[in-house]
Structures are given as structure tokens and as C-alpha cells.
Enzyme design. Structure first.
Site, PDB file in Angstrom:
ATOM      1  CG  HIS A   6      -0.238   0.108   2.529  1.00 44.57           C
ATOM      2  ND1 HIS A   6       0.054  -0.998   3.291  1.00 44.57           N
ATOM      3  CD2 HIS A   6       0.252   1.168   3.223  1.00 44.57           C
ATOM      4  CE1 HIS A   6       0.685  -0.630   4.384  1.00 44.57           C
ATOM      5  NE2 HIS A   6       0.823   0.691   4.375  1.00 44.57           N
ATOM      6  NE  ARG A  10       2.208  11.511   8.646  1.00 43.16           N
ATOM      7  CZ  ARG A  10       3.210  10.858   8.063  1.00 43.16           C
ATOM      8  NH1 ARG A  10       3.408  10.975   6.766  1.00 43.16           N
ATOM      9  NH2 ARG A  10       3.994  10.072   8.770  1.00 43.16           N
ATOM     10  CD  GLU A  56      -1.416   3.005   6.582  1.00 42.07           C
ATOM     11  OE1 GLU A  56      -1.140   3.650   7.605  1.00 42.07           O
ATOM     12  OE2 GLU A  56      -0.669   2.106   6.127  1.00 42.07           O
ATOM     13  CG  ASN A  60      -1.560  11.289  12.794  1.00 47.28           C
ATOM     14  OD1 ASN A  60      -1.347  10.195  13.277  1.00 47.28           O
ATOM     15  ND2 ASN A  60      -0.966  11.707  11.703  1.00 47.28           N
ATOM     16  CG  HIS A  79       1.331  11.321  -9.322  1.00 41.44           C
ATOM     17  ND1 HIS A  79       2.508  11.730  -9.880  1.00 41.44           N
ATOM     18  CD2 HIS A  79       0.951  10.227 -10.019  1.00 41.44           C
ATOM     19  CE1 HIS A  79       2.833  10.924 -10.872  1.00 41.44           C
ATOM     20  NE2 HIS A  79       1.898   9.990 -10.978  1.00 41.44           N
ATOM     21  CD  GLU A 122      -0.440   9.907 -14.173  1.00 42.15           C
ATOM     22  OE1 GLU A 122      -0.123  10.096 -15.354  1.00 42.15           O
ATOM     23  OE2 GLU A 122       0.306   9.336 -13.352  1.00 42.15           O
TER      24      GLU A 122
END
Length: 144
Positions: A6, A10, A56, A60, A79, A122
Site C-alpha cells: 500500500h 496523511r 492507507e 492523526n 502522486h 493521476e
């Protein structure tokens, strides 16, 4: 044996980001929250790609850089790229949902949009589509 798992990005608004990637065709496949670590992990994948090629989303609580701010500098990256069935329909769905198409699919092959956290995505057409209006005449907007 090495196998791609993966890519982590964030995010500051997980539900907005899940909705954004849903417009491209990704679905949430699992979610994990840690009260002690004060984070939530959300894994997304295209149908049939679960466990093979996932994104993923790391949220936070609160975001490391303050509430509602976009991560910058080395905290994000270049990207993500996804092949889509119909680039025009995908871009229209994103546009209709209020997202900016930063690099329109003028050539019927490639476009760039950004997630709610400024991550460049993209979009690549599966196969070939002839250039179509209004996309063929649209200018670039901002950076991607």
C-alpha cells in the site's frame, strides 16, 4: 519475495477523503483506530485489488500540523495513479462533487485532480478515448 502492499497518505478529514476516492472507484476495505496512539487507519482499494494495491489513509487526532491544515513539504509525496474505465465520466463525477480538475483530460488519456488534503491523483484512461469537449479546450488550473 517482495510484494507491493500500500501507499500511505496523511489526511485531515477522513470522510471527505474516503468520499473523494469513492468517486474514482476505490472502496473502504478495512479500518482500524487506536485510542492510545490517537490515530485511525483506513485502507482503500479498487474492487478486486484488496490486499494487492491499497491506499492507507492515516488520520492523526488531531492532525499533526493543526486542525484543518493540509500536510506540506516532505509529509506527502508526488502522486497516486489510477487507471479508470472512462476518464471523462470520472472527471465529471469529481467536478460535480466540487473538486477541481487541475489537468483536464484534453487528450482523452490523462488527468490530474487533488484529494481534500492536496494529494495529487493521476487518472489514466483504460484504452483510448478520442478528445472531447469541453475537456479538450479546458486549461490547466493551479498545480498538480
Amino acid at each position: 519475495m517482495t510484494r507491493y502492499l500500500h501507499t500511505m497518505i496523511r489526511v485531515t478529514d477522513p470522510e471527505a477523503t474516503v468520499a473523494f476516492f469513492g468517486l474514482i472507484g476505490l472502496q473502504e476495505v478495512r479500518r482500524f483506530s487506536s485510542e492510545q496512539g490517537r490515530f485511525t487507519l483506513i485502507f482503500l482499494a479498487a474492487p478486486g485489488q484488496e490486499g494487492l494495491a491499497e491506499v492507507e489513509l492515516t488520520y492523526n487526532w488531531p492532525p499533526e500540523n493543526g486542525e484543518g491544515e493540509i500536510y506540506t513539504g516532505g509529509r506527502n509525496f508526488g502522486h497516486l495513479a489510477y487507471r479508470v474505465e472512462n476518464i471523462y465520466a470520472t472527471c465529471q463525477a469529481l467536478l460535480d462533487a466540487g473538486h477541481t480538475i487541475h489537468r483536464p483530460p484534453r487528450d482523452g488519456h490523462m488527468a490530474f485532480v487533488k484529494s481534500p488534503d492536496g494529494i495529487s491523483v493521476e487518472l489514466l484512461q483504460d484504452g483510448h478515448l478520442e478528445p472531447q469537449e469541453p475537456w479538450a479546450s479546458m486549461p490547466n488550473v493551479g498545480s498538480w
